[in-house]
Design a protein around this motif. Structure first.
Motif, mmCIF file in Angstrom:
data_model
loop_
_atom_site.group_PDB
_atom_site.id
_atom_site.type_symbol
_atom_site.label_atom_id
_atom_site.label_comp_id
_atom_site.label_asym_id
_atom_site.label_seq_id
_atom_site.Cartn_x
_atom_site.Cartn_y
_atom_site.Cartn_z
ATOM 1 N N TRP A 27 8.242 30.808 68.965
ATOM 2 C CA TRP A 27 7.595 30.282 67.621
ATOM 3 C C TRP A 27 9.025 29.238 67.859
ATOM 4 O O TRP A 27 8.861 28.700 66.398
ATOM 5 C CB TRP A 27 8.816 31.517 66.499
ATOM 6 N N VAL A 28 8.907 28.366 69.112
ATOM 7 C CA VAL A 28 10.000 27.311 68.721
ATOM 8 C C VAL A 28 9.649 25.550 68.036
ATOM 9 O O VAL A 28 9.990 25.595 67.164
ATOM 10 C CB VAL A 28 10.087 26.752 70.462
ATOM 11 N N PRO A 29 7.621 26.144 68.370
ATOM 12 C CA PRO A 29 7.112 25.102 67.191
ATOM 13 C C PRO A 29 7.376 24.782 65.470
ATOM 14 O O PRO A 29 7.487 24.140 64.856
ATOM 15 C CB PRO A 29 5.378 25.225 67.661
ATOM 16 N N LEU A 30 6.795 25.960 65.595
ATOM 17 C CA LEU A 30 7.578 26.488 64.152
ATOM 18 C C LEU A 30 8.679 26.714 63.813
ATOM 19 O O LEU A 30 9.274 25.801 61.989
ATOM 20 C CB LEU A 30 6.989 28.124 63.552
ATOM 21 N N ILE A 31 9.814 27.223 64.516
ATOM 22 C CA ILE A 31 11.082 26.779 63.957
ATOM 23 C C ILE A 31 11.517 24.825 63.473
ATOM 24 O O ILE A 31 12.161 24.557 62.917
ATOM 25 C CB ILE A 31 12.013 27.005 65.460
ATOM 26 N N THR A 32 10.287 24.200 64.965
ATOM 27 C CA THR A 32 10.915 23.311 65.167
ATOM 28 C C THR A 32 10.735 22.219 63.491
ATOM 29 O O THR A 32 10.987 21.416 62.918
ATOM 30 C CB THR A 32 10.141 22.130 65.714
ATOM 31 N N ILE A 33 8.932 22.705 62.782
ATOM 32 C CA ILE A 33 8.343 21.729 62.193
ATOM 33 C C ILE A 33 9.752 22.342 60.499
ATOM 34 O O ILE A 33 9.626 21.519 59.617
ATOM 35 C CB ILE A 33 7.071 22.745 61.203
ATOM 36 N N VAL A 34 9.915 23.637 60.993
ATOM 37 C CA VAL A 34 11.190 24.251 59.522
ATOM 38 C C VAL A 34 12.501 23.595 59.227
ATOM 39 O O VAL A 34 12.560 22.381 58.336
ATOM 40 C CB VAL A 34 11.525 25.058 60.202
ATOM 41 N N CYS A 35 13.076 23.133 60.497
ATOM 42 C CA CYS A 35 13.982 21.916 61.024
ATOM 43 C C CYS A 35 13.619 19.858 60.576
ATOM 44 O O CYS A 35 14.393 19.561 59.755
ATOM 45 C CB CYS A 35 14.633 21.673 62.907
ATOM 46 N N TYR A 36 11.958 19.955 60.706
ATOM 47 C CA TYR A 36 11.755 18.622 60.205
ATOM 48 C C TYR A 36 11.115 18.767 58.502
ATOM 49 O O TYR A 36 11.709 17.149 57.918
ATOM 50 C CB TYR A 36 10.255 18.405 60.754
ATOM 51 N N ALA A 37 10.956 20.257 57.990
ATOM 52 C CA ALA A 37 10.641 19.811 56.662
ATOM 53 C C ALA A 37 12.157 19.462 56.139
ATOM 54 O O ALA A 37 12.511 19.344 54.934
ATOM 55 C CB ALA A 37 10.266 21.078 56.526
ATOM 56 N N ILE A 38 13.175 20.439 56.620
ATOM 57 C CA ILE A 38 14.607 20.380 56.031
ATOM 58 C C ILE A 38 15.406 18.824 55.925
ATOM 59 O O ILE A 38 15.726 18.406 54.969
ATOM 60 C CB ILE A 38 15.898 20.755 56.827
ATOM 61 N N VAL A 39 14.842 17.807 57.072
ATOM 62 C CA VAL A 39 15.399 15.942 56.776
ATOM 63 C C VAL A 39 15.028 15.829 56.031
ATOM 64 O O VAL A 39 15.695 14.989 55.697
ATOM 65 C CB VAL A 39 15.194 15.948 58.883
ATOM 66 N N ALA A 40 13.519 15.968 55.830
ATOM 67 C CA ALA A 40 12.410 15.229 55.455
ATOM 68 C C ALA A 40 13.263 15.357 54.247
ATOM 69 O O ALA A 40 12.534 14.411 52.668
ATOM 70 C CB ALA A 40 11.098 15.590 55.037
ATOM 71 N N ILE A 41 13.292 16.853 53.517
ATOM 72 C CA ILE A 41 13.400 17.695 51.881
ATOM 73 C C ILE A 41 15.014 16.354 51.626
ATOM 74 O O ILE A 41 14.919 15.275 50.436
ATOM 75 C CB ILE A 41 13.979 18.585 52.118
ATOM 76 N N LEU A 42 15.840 16.868 52.065
ATOM 77 C CA LEU A 42 17.362 15.703 52.634
ATOM 78 C C LEU A 42 17.107 13.979 52.088
ATOM 79 O O LEU A 42 17.573 13.913 51.624
ATOM 80 C CB LEU A 42 18.148 16.636 53.683
ATOM 81 N N ALA A 43 16.302 13.928 53.029
ATOM 82 C CA ALA A 43 16.482 11.963 53.214
ATOM 83 C C ALA A 43 15.656 11.927 51.592
ATOM 84 O O ALA A 43 15.920 11.146 51.171
ATOM 85 C CB ALA A 43 15.627 11.750 53.638
ATOM 86 N N GLN A 44 14.661 12.700 51.210
ATOM 87 C CA GLN A 44 13.981 12.461 49.950
ATOM 88 C C GLN A 44 15.209 12.621 48.873
ATOM 89 O O GLN A 44 15.313 12.058 48.048
ATOM 90 C CB GLN A 44 12.776 13.649 49.518
ATOM 91 N N ILE A 45 15.952 13.558 48.331
ATOM 92 C CA ILE A 45 16.507 13.734 47.976
ATOM 93 C C ILE A 45 17.694 12.776 47.954
ATOM 94 O O ILE A 45 18.244 12.183 46.667
ATOM 95 C CB ILE A 45 17.198 15.527 48.010
ATOM 96 N N GLN A 46 18.549 11.942 49.289
ATOM 97 C CA GLN A 46 19.420 11.464 49.547
ATOM 98 C C GLN A 46 18.938 10.047 48.764
ATOM 99 O O GLN A 46 19.263 8.852 48.278
ATOM 100 C CB GLN A 46 20.366 11.860 50.353
ATOM 101 N N LEU A 47 17.602 9.640 49.656
ATOM 102 C CA LEU A 47 17.175 8.145 49.728
ATOM 103 C C LEU A 47 15.705 7.935 49.071
ATOM 104 O O LEU A 47 15.246 6.405 48.295
ATOM 105 C CB LEU A 47 16.944 8.127 51.156
ATOM 106 N N ASP A 48 15.345 8.929 48.104
ATOM 107 C CA ASP A 48 14.028 8.364 47.772
ATOM 108 C C ASP A 48 13.182 8.312 48.324
ATOM 109 O O ASP A 48 11.944 7.352 47.803
ATOM 110 C CB ASP A 48 13.845 7.863 46.360
ATOM 111 N N TRP A 49 12.847 8.027 49.414
ATOM 112 C CA TRP A 49 11.890 7.802 50.821
ATOM 113 C C TRP A 49 10.859 7.400 50.371
ATOM 114 O O TRP A 49 10.011 6.645 50.742
ATOM 115 C CB TRP A 49 12.818 8.407 52.657
#
Length: 215
Positions: free
Chosen positions: A187-209
């Motif tokens: 499940w490494v691909p799915l785990i990786t996508i989840v990690c990407y999503a977490i970073v993207a969400i944090l970036a959106q919250i902090q920077l409104d990217w």
């Protein structure tokens, strides 16, 4: 008298050792990820040279106030050990490529210490990436394109190498745990996508990217 039959020796009754199966998928991934990471590190190194020659240089990776490399490269976070971080990438990703190629070049298993040493390097790389992601989002308030490429390959490299070592027993764990980690390895691909999503969400919250990326 006919010769009496002798009892089978231990050598003939012991089960044969399990045949080593080369982790081809992991080898290919390490080579591809290593090449991408090496390219990103090279581009960051070239950009750093440009800034050293001309602090006001307009880099090709500077797209907007939100997306660019200059601020990261000029910050103290960009030279944590007293030299530019991309130099670490040049060495680390070259080693990653070497491990991937080595998996194709040998018919036997790598020694446990070799895998553990490589895994330690991967863990340190992820720790550095997490620190730099945090600093980019909360202190520098900028997204560096080549840095994000590095993040993109470091995260799955950590999961792939660590879960492989856990399922193979290179990192000693109970047999039941090895089975569990073996399942997660698929499940490494799915785990990786989840990690990407977490970073993207944090970036959106902090920077409104999403709104500011190309402003």
């Amino acid at each position: 008298m006919p010769a009496s039959k002798t009892a089978p020796t231990a050598a003939t009754t012991d089960p044969a050792p399990a045949t080593y199966r080369r982790p081809t998928a992991l080898a290919v991934f390490l080579i591809v990820a290593g090449l991408i990471g090496l390219w990103a590190a090279y581009m960051l190194t070239v950009d750093k040279f440009h800034l050293l020659a001309n602090p006001d240089a307009q880099l090709s990776c500077n797209f907007s106030v939100l997306v660019g490399c200059s601020k990261n490269l000029n910050s103290w976070q960009g030279s944590l050990l007293g030299f530019p971080n991309p130099i670490l990438g040049l060495g680390g990703w070259t080693a990653t490529i070497a491990v991937g190629v080595g998996l194709f070049a040998t018919a036997s298993r790598f020694a446990r210490w070799y895998w553990i040493a490589f895994n330690v390097g991967v863990v340190l790389a992820l720790a550095l990436v997490i620190f730099l992601i945090t600093e980019s989002l909360t202190v520098l308030n900028v997204l560096c394109p080549w840095c994000m490429v590095t993040w993109t390959v470091t995260i799955p490299t950590f999961w792939a190498v660590t879960l492989y070592n856990l399922k193979e027993g290179n990192i000693p764990v109970p047999e039941r745990a090895r089975t569990f980690f073996g399942t997660l390895y698929g499940w490494v691909p799915l785990i990786t996508i989840v990690c990407y999503a977490i970073v993207a969400i944090l970036a959106q919250i902090q920077l409104d990217w999403i709104h500011r990326a190309f402003v």
